[in-house]
Design a protein around this motif. Structure first.
Motif, PDB file in Angstrom:
ATOM      1  N   SER A  43       0.927  -1.084   0.175  1.00 10.76           N
ATOM      2  CA  SER A  43      -0.003   0.048   0.030  1.00 10.76           C
ATOM      3  C   SER A  43       0.909   1.129   0.212  1.00 10.76           C
ATOM      4  CB  SER A  43      -0.976   0.059   1.210  1.00 10.76           C
ATOM      5  OG  SER A  43      -0.255   0.142   2.631  1.00 10.76           O
ATOM      6  N   VAL A  44       0.270   2.183  -0.371  1.00 13.11           N
ATOM      7  CA  VAL A  44       1.070   3.470  -0.564  1.00 13.11           C
ATOM      8  C   VAL A  44       1.539   4.035   0.921  1.00 13.11           C
ATOM      9  CG1 VAL A  44       0.761   6.168  -1.005  1.00 13.11           C
ATOM     10  CG2 VAL A  44      -0.332   4.553  -2.447  1.00 13.11           C
ATOM     11  N   GLU A  45       0.639   3.871   1.956  1.00 13.06           N
ATOM     12  CA  GLU A  45       0.868   3.994   3.492  1.00 13.06           C
ATOM     13  C   GLU A  45       2.172   3.530   3.859  1.00 13.06           C
ATOM     14  OE1 GLU A  45      -2.282   3.037   2.657  1.00 13.06           O
ATOM     15  OE2 GLU A  45      -3.060   5.075   2.513  1.00 13.06           O
ATOM     16  N   LYS A  46       2.206   2.030   3.588  1.00 14.93           N
ATOM     17  CA  LYS A  46       3.205   1.262   3.946  1.00 14.93           C
ATOM     18  C   LYS A  46       4.384   1.488   3.407  1.00 14.93           C
ATOM     19  CE  LYS A  46       4.684  -2.267   6.565  1.00 14.93           C
ATOM     20  NZ  LYS A  46       4.818  -2.053   8.031  1.00 14.93           N
ATOM     21  N   CYS A  47       4.507   2.095   1.972  1.00 11.72           N
ATOM     22  CA  CYS A  47       5.688   2.501   1.469  1.00 11.72           C
ATOM     23  C   CYS A  47       6.141   3.871   1.819  1.00 11.72           C
ATOM     24  CB  CYS A  47       5.532   2.619  -0.096  1.00 11.72           C
ATOM     25  SG  CYS A  47       5.168   1.270  -1.289  1.00 11.72           S
ATOM     26  N   GLN A  48       5.242   4.559   2.360  1.00 11.49           N
ATOM     27  CA  GLN A  48       5.803   5.877   2.784  1.00 11.49           C
ATOM     28  C   GLN A  48       6.420   5.465   4.359  1.00 11.49           C
ATOM     29  OE1 GLN A  48       2.102   8.132   3.078  1.00 11.49           O
ATOM     30  NE2 GLN A  48       2.593   9.131   0.805  1.00 11.49           N
ATOM     31  N   GLU A  49       5.888   4.712   5.090  1.00 14.00           N
ATOM     32  CA  GLU A  49       6.445   4.177   6.336  1.00 14.00           C
ATOM     33  C   GLU A  49       7.868   3.903   6.107  1.00 14.00           C
ATOM     34  OE1 GLU A  49       5.711   1.243   9.945  1.00 14.00           O
ATOM     35  OE2 GLU A  49       4.059   1.381   8.522  1.00 14.00           O
ATOM     36  N   SER A  51       9.783   4.281   3.532  1.00  6.75           N
ATOM     37  CA  SER A  51      10.634   5.304   3.348  1.00  6.75           C
ATOM     38  C   SER A  51      10.954   6.104   4.376  1.00  6.75           C
ATOM     39  CB  SER A  51       9.948   6.013   2.061  1.00  6.75           C
ATOM     40  OG  SER A  51      10.738   7.154   1.912  1.00  6.75           O
ATOM     41  N   LYS A  52      10.295   6.414   5.407  1.00  5.92           N
ATOM     42  CA  LYS A  52      10.779   7.108   6.431  1.00  5.92           C
ATOM     43  C   LYS A  52      11.644   6.590   7.344  1.00  5.92           C
ATOM     44  CE  LYS A  52       6.576  10.340   6.982  1.00  5.92           C
ATOM     45  NZ  LYS A  52       5.563  10.789   7.748  1.00  5.92           N
ATOM     46  N   GLN A  53      11.468   5.047   7.415  1.00  2.54           N
ATOM     47  CA  GLN A  53      12.298   4.287   8.405  1.00  2.54           C
ATOM     48  C   GLN A  53      13.892   4.216   7.668  1.00  2.54           C
ATOM     49  OE1 GLN A  53      10.353   0.459   8.545  1.00  2.54           O
ATOM     50  NE2 GLN A  53       9.150   0.891  10.386  1.00  2.54           N
TER      51      GLN A  53
END
Length: 122
Positions: A43-49, A51-53
């Motif tokens: 999901s987009v949210e998981k990809c963003q998470e 990326s931040k990690q």
């Protein structure tokens, strides 16, 4: 020039045809081989998470890298202080390293000019 352009178009068409025939199989093989790295559900949210990690993990590694840099600098200082005791092999390695750095600088300059030696495109 026109013949070269036609040859380039032919090569590009061949490459596109090869990719269209074998691209799907390559994709499936790569995904099967690396499925342990795929986060479910994607999901987009998981990809963003993730990326931040990655960003903050790399940011957290900076102090360790900074310390390692200064340890290397201190080692070079010690070598410079004891330069009279250096062996020929050590000097040869240092010279080769310097030549390699200079060569990479020159290649970078040539690449930056568009792979021309004079700076003018013919």
């Amino acid at each position: 020039m026109a013949a070269r352009l036609a040859q380039l178009r032919t090569k590009a068409a061949q490459a596109a045809e090869f990719a269209s025939k074998h691209g799907g199989a390559y994709y499936k093989e790569a995904m099967e081989k690396n499925k342990q790295y795929v986060v479910q559900p994607p999901s987009v949210e998981k990809c963003q998470e993730l990326s931040k990690q990655l960003f903050y993990t790399r940011l957290a590694s900076l102090p360790g890298r900074y310390e390692a840099l200064w340890k290397e600098v201190d080692g070079v200082k010690q070598l410079w202080k004891n330069r009279k005791e250096l062996k020929v092999e050590d000097l040869g390695i240092a010279t080769l390293f310097g030549v390699e750095l200079y060569a990479w600088f020159c290649v970078g300059e040539i690449a930056g000019r568009g792979f021309t030696l004079t700076g003018y495109k013919v």
